[in-house]
Design a protein around this motif. Structure first.
Motif, PDB file in Angstrom:
ATOM      1  N   LYS A 239     -38.762 -23.748  27.563  1.00 29.68           N
ATOM      2  CA  LYS A 239     -39.637 -23.716  26.392  1.00 29.68           C
ATOM      3  C   LYS A 239     -38.860 -23.664  25.083  1.00 29.68           C
ATOM      4  CE  LYS A 239     -43.935 -23.085  28.183  1.00 29.68           C
ATOM      5  NZ  LYS A 239     -44.531 -22.056  29.008  1.00 29.68           N
TER       6      LYS A 239
ATOM      7  N   GLY B  20     -34.351 -26.142  25.298  1.00 20.28           N
ATOM      8  CA  GLY B  20     -34.117 -27.563  25.467  1.00 20.28           C
ATOM      9  C   GLY B  20     -33.383 -27.923  26.747  1.00 20.28           C
TER      10      GLY B  20
ATOM     11  N   ASN C  35     -34.231 -29.182  30.627  1.00 21.51           N
ATOM     12  CA  ASN C  35     -35.353 -29.564  31.487  1.00 21.51           C
ATOM     13  C   ASN C  35     -34.935 -29.851  32.923  1.00 21.51           C
ATOM     14  OD1 ASN C  35     -34.291 -32.121  31.528  1.00 21.51           O
ATOM     15  ND2 ASN C  35     -36.090 -33.144  30.694  1.00 21.51           N
TER      16      ASN C  35
ATOM     17  N   CYS D 108     -33.559 -31.312  25.567  1.00 23.56           N
ATOM     18  CA  CYS D 108     -34.409 -32.156  26.407  1.00 23.56           C
ATOM     19  C   CYS D 108     -35.746 -31.441  26.585  1.00 23.56           C
ATOM     20  CB  CYS D 108     -33.786 -32.355  27.776  1.00 23.56           C
ATOM     21  SG  CYS D 108     -32.123 -33.000  27.716  1.00 23.56           S
ATOM     22  N   SER D 109     -36.827 -32.168  26.398  1.00 17.89           N
ATOM     23  CA  SER D 109     -38.123 -31.511  26.534  1.00 17.89           C
ATOM     24  C   SER D 109     -38.677 -31.714  27.941  1.00 17.89           C
ATOM     25  CB  SER D 109     -39.095 -32.051  25.488  1.00 17.89           C
ATOM     26  OG  SER D 109     -39.089 -33.447  25.536  1.00 17.89           O
TER      27      SER D 109
END
Lengths: 573, 547
Positions: B157, B160, B162, B471-472
């Motif tokens: 969250k 960053g 994932n 990275c989301s």
């Protein structure tokens, strides 16, 4: 103890002195079919051929061109496996009666000791029960509920003194029978040394436990929760793992209860790669499917509960028959384990408590004929192979069992390929209230069944006697499994190379990987003597002109190098 | 951490750059166009661009212009028993840039029992200080409990990250049980993470290692003998099963053998969301070198899963890569000096594991897959860059040459021939596992963050210019299908009347635990058989029901 000698008998009066002539039949073995008469005396086949010279007063059976096949061998039954203290309603008497009515003249039952109890004691208990009640010859597999040093001795004794050559291990039933991979590895290694066949109940128990609690949490408590929590890939995964273990240890692996397409495919592809693996579909997986778990009738749905579950994919039986016909699966068992509806109802509010098991011992041969031979997938010789001969070979009973030949036991079935029968609870021998094949029509069935040289089934009537079944002991190292194993046990040798005498990095004397301090970042400073950096500028030069010579190395390198030491072994090349 | 967010390093990317006359190759198409870049971002693409005066112009002369490579798997500056890999973030990213890779994704490996967040911050610190190109981080989950769960959530969250790796090997160290992996995958599936897995059966490896050592095999050949490829295939199969059970996208790191790759292609054919990552070493060389008489050379090949001794493996993996069954190529660059490797000179299980490959990655694929006619240039871009960007949810910022994307790009010389040798490589390792290989295809010019970092064979990289790229979660590439499946997979109970028939008497114990030793005596206890003759008759209706 009984069963040690080839014709060793127990204290039951010998009734097999009957003489029997089977005339005008076509003898079908797994390799060929021929028209011949068969003469039987003292429970042994004495002559096979035409125009036999036999004594007078012999009882003659007219086969009228029907097939004369070796009696079936059902390699997977559980006729004495108690669940929470209640024994199955089909005991050795009820169960072997059903077997004989279906053309099966020998069963191999599973001894299932509770974890922590002695295997030998359990074995003896089973043997006692079977000796008292069984109507046909039998043998026993012993399940290993858990692995420890003490088991080894018992296993050795079972193999060498008791005539047991097959043992089952479980990859499912977490917290009960399940063994982790490392124990399986040890068990496989040990059983291989003994020359036993390893039977594997292949399902991933860890994942099943997770799925079960998830599904119960969703409020699904009925029998449909059973297949939902045991999807077929968990079976395929475990089959794959079992085969991997078998390959590593170089031990033959026998997968009991192949219930799904993907598990069968895994067995197939392993065989194509040369693994010594056998697959056993059961009557239920060959004749019906898992759509019934969603039946509105709880008792009916519960009757189908077995593990691994029947696949909800209705094309499964057909696929399994195809693989059976082409030899990728070898043996058909029944997995017969009969619990009454009221016993199944122990799990009426929780599907994980439903005792597992379906019927199938009586219907086994009929359905293979109906769905494989009558459909043109399989020929009659292969039919004999999968219902009898292969089982006899894998469990080292061949050619005493599984073949019609001079000297073999007189376990013979006269099979009528055109007989049509509708399966129903009313007409069955089993004591169960539900038959999972209810209402199915089945072509092919026995007209006469001869067990131990006596006619036990004639024109739809059974004439059996409790306790006539003999324990058949089996020797280890069956050829079909172990011949290849012997050739496979060659190993690559060690590379002989000079000792490495270059520099060795100095590490703190801790076991592998465990860094001494929680923070690895600070450790170079805390754990190394401080003045190390100079060593880099010392005469130690590994690869001469490196293009990164201008880049300072990090601290923390302490090279234990002989002064000026550049050994040829570290040079490039 | 915004799209163009920078750290406290002065921005040097205000250079303006025009690449003229190149053929732009993306993963979907190739076309001739000029590219104008400003402030580290691609501003214009097309013919006859109107650009400000004084712009530095590069003539591409019809050569390929491709998105800079993304090396999705590195271990730079990785701590190991009080030491660390010889390639730190500076050395390692320089090697990457020299090979045409403009972004790396490194693995954070927290010690079992320690905090994931702390480890993550430590890696950030190291990388921020030294990295010469943009980077992102995977975090490895080396143990599992509720506090780790919280940390994973905050990494997804707020930090960053994932993608998280779990280990099925390294018994008693990183290895997690099937149930733990099930829980982790369930958790990641819910929160949009990618589950990466190091797939090898650690239980069997431990047994085999003990056996090898007992047999007196202590050299590097013991490494590959104790880790035969089917242990890899088995674990991949198991990981695929768990992932499909939990409906979580799976990413198998380091596909080293044919059989493991086959399992992945089969799973993909069955519709599972699985990505496979072969590495430079498995695509470029094989495991026959473990039997080298030179200990140091043999040891330099030690990595897990090991390189397959089957010399046809690289060719096979390249074929699957070309057909799309394997998705992305990493390098798993993790280099130790000979002296470090020699920790295990008397016991192969002690040899630190890792091979080089960051610099050679793109050339190996070009040489082994594109030159041999297995793969086209667009697929080359996909497996070296675009697919990685999609999996990390960085697309189209990375992995594509398009207006608005980062100006990380490479002019690729398809005809250049390099001979790989430890003498000229940019890594600090003394051995190169590709030593002596001639590779066609090499970067002629590398642009990273809008600056030229490689030109005419000269590297101009500055440590510390690399930015962390967050990275989301929920990358479309993996999660679109997963989301659809979630809706399909809602399980329903069958509504049926209560079962009100007789219930057999049973001992209220935990399952299967018989109360008494003798099960034989129980028939007398429960009169089961009588119940059949009771008024309970369900079987009457049955035949009707079947019709």
């Amino acid at each position: 103890m009984s069963g040690t000698g080839y014709q060793g008998k127990k204290n039951i009066p010998h009734l097999t002195s009957e003489r029997l002539l089977i005339k005008g039949g076509r003898v079908v073995n797994d390799d060929q079919s021929l028209y011949a008469d068969v003469y039987v005396e003292d429970g042994i086949i004495k002559q096979v051929g035409e125009n036999l010279i036999v004594p007078g007063g012999v009882k003659v059976i007219e086969a009228n061109g029907c097939m004369v096949i070796p009696g079936g061998i059902d390699v997977n039954t559980c006729l004495h496996k108690s669940y929470l203290g209640t024994p199955p309603v089909d005991d050795f008497y009820q169960g072997t009666k059903a077997a004989l009515a279906g053309g099966t003249t020998m069963i191999i039952d599973h001894v299932t000791p509770q974890p922590g109890y002695s295997l030998l004691e359990a074995f003896e208990k089973w043997q006692e029960a079977a000796d008292k009640k069984s109507c046909c010859d039998y043998s026993l597999h012993v399940d290993i509920p858990h692995w420890h040093e003490g088991v080894k001795e018992e296993l050795e004794q079972l193999v060498q003194e008791k005539g047991i050559n097959s043992f089952q291990v479980y990859m499912a039933y977490k917290g009960l029978f399940q063994m982790p991979d490392s124990q399986l590895y040890e068990a496989f290694s040990f059983l291989k040394e003994l020359g036993a066949v390893v039977l594997v109940h292949a399902e991933n128990g860890d994942l099943i436990a997770q799925e079960q609690s998830k599904i119960l949490g969703m409020g699904i408590t009925g029998p449909e929760g059973h297949p939902l929590s045991r999807p077929e890939e968990l079976e395929a995964e475990a089959v794959f793992r079992a085969i991997t273990l078998g390959n590593r240890v170089n031990c033959p692996v026998y997968i009991t209860k192949v219930m799904s397409k993907s598990a069968a495919d895994t067995v197939t592809s392993a065989r194509k790669k040369g693994s010594v693996v056998f697959g056993e579909p059961i009557t239920a997986s060959l004749a019906t499917d898992g759509s019934h778990y969603w039946s509105k009738n709880w008792a009916k749905a519960a009757a189908y509960v077995t593990s691994p579950p029947l696949s909800p994919d209705p094309t499964t039986p057909d696929h399994l028959h195809s693989l059976l016909a082409c030899g990728d699966l070898q043996v058909v068992g029944s997995g017969h384990c009969g619990y009454s509806t009221s016993q199944k109802a122990i799990g009426k509010d929780n599907f994980t408590l439903i005792p597992e098991g379906t019927n199938g011992v009586e219907e086994r041969m009929g359905f293979v004929w109906d769905k494989a031979v009558a459909m043109g997938k399989m020929d009659e010789n292969q039919f004999v192979a999968v219902t009898s001969t292969n089982a006899a070979k894998i469990f080292n009973l061949y050619p005493r069992k599984g073949r019609i030949a001079v000297g073999s036991d007189a376990d013979i079935v006269i099979w009528d390929p055109d007989k049509i029968k509708t399966i129903t609870t009313k007409a069955q021998q089993s004591a169960l209230e539900y038959n999972i094949f209810e209402g199915m029509e089945c072509r092919g069935g026995p007209v006469y069944v001869v067990s131990q040289g006596r006619i036990v089934f004639e024109e739809g009537k059974l004439q059996v006697q409790q306790g006539t079944g003999r324990f058949i002991s089996r020797k280890p190292f069956p050829d079909i499994a172990y011949q290849r194993i012997k050739y496979l046990s060659v190993y690559k040798t060690i590379v002989s190379r000079g000792m490495y005498d270059g520099p060795v990095y100095d590490i703190p004397a801790t076991p592998k990987y465990i860094t001494p301090a929680p923070s690895a970042k600070t450790s170079p400073n805390t754990h190394q003597p401080p003045p190390i950096r100079n060593l880099h500028q010392s005469n130690f030069s590994l690869s001469g002109a490196q293009i990164d010579d201008n880049i300072p190395r990090r601290s923390g390198h302490r090279i234990v190098a002989p002064p000026g030491g550049r050994s040829n072994i570290t040079s490039l090349g | 951490m915004s799209y163009q967010g920078k750290k406290n390093i002065p921005k040097i990317t205000s250079e303006r750059l025009l690449i003229k006359g190149g053929r732009i190759v993306n993963d979907d198409q190739s076309f001739y166009a000029d590219i104008y870049m400003e402030d580290g971002v691609i501003k214009q693409i097309g013919d006859n661009l109107i650009v400000p005066g004084g712009v530095k112009t590069i003539e591409a002369d019809g050569k390929m212009v491709i998105p800079g490579g993304i090396d999705i798997h590195t271990h730079l500056q990785m701590p190991f028993r009080g030491t660390s890999t010889v390639d730190d973030f500076s050395q390692g990213t320089k090697a990457a840039l020299a090979g045409g890779t403009t972004m790396i994704v490194d693995h954070v490996i927290p010690e079992p029992g320690s905090s994931l967040l702390e480890a993550f911050e430590r890696w950030r610190e190291w990388a921020d200080e030294k990295a010469c190109c943009d980077y992102a981080l995977h975090v490895d989950i080396t143990h599992w409990n509720d506090s780790v769960r919280q940390e994973v959530l905050s990494l997804i969250k707020e930090k960053g990250v994932n993608s998280f790796q779990v280990y099925m090997a390294f018994k008693d160290l990183y290895q997690l049980s099937n149930s733990e992996i099930y829980e982790i995958f369930t958790f990641l599936g819910e929160h949009g993470g990618i589950a990466q897995v190091h797939a090898e059966n650690g239980e069997i490896i431990a047994e085999e290692q003990a056996r090898m050592l007992e047999m007196g095999i202590t050299g590097p050949e013991g490494h590959v003998l104790s880790r035969p490829e089917e242990l890899e295939a088995e674990a991949v199969f198991r990981a695929v099963t768990i992932a499909s059970q939990t409906n979580c996208p799976l990413y198998v790191t380091r596909v080293m053998s044919k059989s493991a790759a086959d399992i992945i292609s089969q799973a993909r054919k069955k519709g599972n969301v699985v990505f496979g990552e072969p590495i430079t070493a498995s695509l470029g060389t094989d495991g026959t070198h473990y039997w080298s008489k030179n200990w140091a050379k043999a040891a330099s090949f030690v990595t897990s899963p090991p390189l397959s001794p089957d010399p046809t493996t690289p060719d096979y993996l390249n074929t699957l890569l070309a057909s799309g069954d394997l998705s992305v190529v990493g390098s798993a660059h993790c280099t130790f000096s000979v002296a470090q490797k020699a920790i295990g000179k008397d016991d192969f299980t002690q040899i630190p594991e890792g091979v080089n490959g960051a610099e050679e990655r793109m050339s190996v694929i070009w040489d082994k897959a594109v030159v041999t006619g297995k793969m086209d240039e667009n697929m080359f871009v996909a497996v070296t860059s675009t697919n990685a960007a999609k999996i990390l949810n960085l697309y189209p910022r990375k992995g594509r040459i398009a207006v608005g994307s980062d100006s990380d790009l490479v002019i690729w010389d398809t005809d250049a021939v390099r001979t790989i040798t430890a003498k000229t490589h940019h890594s600090a390792a003394e051995y190169n596992v590709f030593e002596g290989m001639e590779l066609r295809g090499a970067p002629m010019l590398v642009v990273c963050q809008g600056k030229i970092v490689l030109e005419d064979g000269n590297l101009h990289a500055t440590a510390g210019t690399g930015r962390f790229i967050p990275c989301s979660p929920f990358p479309d590439f993996a999660y679109k299908r997963v989301k659809a499946r979630k809706q399909m997979a809602i399980l329903k109970a069958v509504p049926r009347g209560m079962y009100d028939g007789p219930v057999s008497e049973f001992s209220p114990m935990s399952r299967g635990g018989t109360p008494s030793a003798s099960a034989r005596t129980s028939p007398t206890k429960a009169p089961v058989r009588n119940l059949h003759q009771s008024g309970f008759t369900l079987s009457g209706k049955q035949t009707i029901e079947l019709q």
